[in-house]
Scaffold this active site. Structure first.
Site, PDB file in Angstrom:
ATOM      1  N   PRO A  97       0.812  -1.224   0.000  1.00  0.00           N
ATOM      2  CA  PRO A  97       0.000   0.000   0.000  1.00  0.00           C
ATOM      3  C   PRO A  97       0.842   1.268   0.000  1.00  0.00           C
ATOM      4  CG  PRO A  97      -0.717  -1.533   1.710  1.00  0.00           C
ATOM      5  CD  PRO A  97       0.574  -2.040   1.193  1.00  0.00           C
ATOM      6  N   GLU A 124       2.575  -8.283   8.842  1.00  0.00           N
ATOM      7  CA  GLU A 124       2.647  -6.824   8.999  1.00  0.00           C
ATOM      8  C   GLU A 124       3.596  -6.206   7.988  1.00  0.00           C
ATOM      9  OE1 GLU A 124      -0.198  -7.240  11.121  1.00  0.00           O
ATOM     10  OE2 GLU A 124       0.563  -5.183  10.987  1.00  0.00           O
ATOM     11  N   ARG A 162      -1.310  -9.153 -20.835  1.00  0.00           N
ATOM     12  CA  ARG A 162      -2.339  -8.968 -21.864  1.00  0.00           C
ATOM     13  C   ARG A 162      -1.875  -7.982 -22.931  1.00  0.00           C
ATOM     14  NH1 ARG A 162      -5.431  -4.501 -21.737  1.00  0.00           N
ATOM     15  NH2 ARG A 162      -7.159  -5.510 -22.798  1.00  0.00           N
TER      16      ARG A 162
END
Ligand SMILES: Nc1nonc1C(=O)N1CCN(Cc2ccccn2)CC1
Length: 252
Positions: A97, A124, A162
């Protein structure tokens, strides 16, 4: 393109290796996927890959040593696959994140690489010293917290594979995807003609390819203006698109 994934849950990756366009690309060796479990690089009988955090606090932290050995092994595999590891052709990418949020323009540049080594964290997080020493790129797939880096790694690989040449059955379809031309995608229709009384827009049945292309573009514009004004503000039309936009303005 070479992919190595370092994860304590390698079995998860059947979700992309066994299905669809990406599964076929891996089967056809248009891309390769090496799954590396850090537990195979531990020295103790319990195959420990995590420990309690120094300084206390909840949860566990992934230890540096098993991950270091797994990364060095992945680099060996990348070299054997012909990647320019020393020249930055196969970066170690950490999914977290705290990373740079993945966008289509970032994805568009990635096929230029020889490969990527994807580091999937759990618990964590990972000992900071390992990250500082080996991670070259930190990527987030969005501002929400998951339970691990495996799904973000699969999202990243799917979006890159892709776009590899000859992987997409129709290059044009890749171009029509949302974001590729800076706009959201247009609506799509197929059989039946009548769905609960909802009919297919006439222009799509006309066989007039220029009118169909114009209609699809103007639908993209309307959808982008409505749902993603940020993308619309950044959009730069081609000459042809600028002409079509004048027609839209004349409609308003
Ligand atoms: N959003 C995301 N986009 O990429 N990864 C995510 C994501 O939520 N996660 C969950 C936590 N994992 C382990 C972790 C915990 C703390 C600090 C760093 N790493 C990484 C992957």
């Amino acid at each position: 393109m070479f992919f190595a994934v370092i994860s304590i849950f390698p079995e998860m990756f059947c979700a992309i290796s066994d299905y669809g366009v990406v599964g076929r690309a891996l089967k056809n060796q248009q891309a390769t996927l090496q799954l590396i479990n850090p537990r195979d690089f531990t020295n103790d009988n319990y195959r420990r890959i995590d420990e309690r955090p120094f300084g206390g606090g909840p949860g566990m932290v992934m230890m540096a040593q098993p991950l270091e050995k797994a990364i060095l092994y992945a680099k060996e595999l990348a070299l054997a696959a012909g990647c320019d590891v020393a020249g930055g052709g196969c970066p170690v990418v950490y999914l977290s994140p705290q990373g740079r949020t993945l966008t289509e323009s970032m994805v568009a540049d990635m096929p230029k690489l020889d490969g990527m080594i994807l580091l999937c964290g759990r618990y964590e997080g990972i000992d900071e010293r390992l990250l500082q020493r080996y991670v070259e790129l930190e990527i987030s797939i969005g501002d929400y917290v998951l339970t691990g880096g495996e799904l973000p790694a699969m999202v990243l690989m799917d979006s890159v594979i892709r776009r590899l040449p000859a992987v997409m059955s129709d290059e044009a379809s890749a171009q029509q995807d949302s974001f590729v031309d800076g706009l959201l995608d247009c609506p799509h229709y197929t059989k039946p003609l009548d769905f609960h009384g909802d009919m297919v827009p006439e222009v799509l049945l006309s066989g007039h390819h220029a009118n169909i292309a114009k209609w699809r573009f103007l639908q993209q514009v309307k959808r982008t203006q409505l749902r993603r004004p940020d993308l619309w503000r950044a959009f730069v039309p081609t000459k042809q698109q600028a002409k079509w936009l004048k027609d839209l303005e004349s409609l308003d």
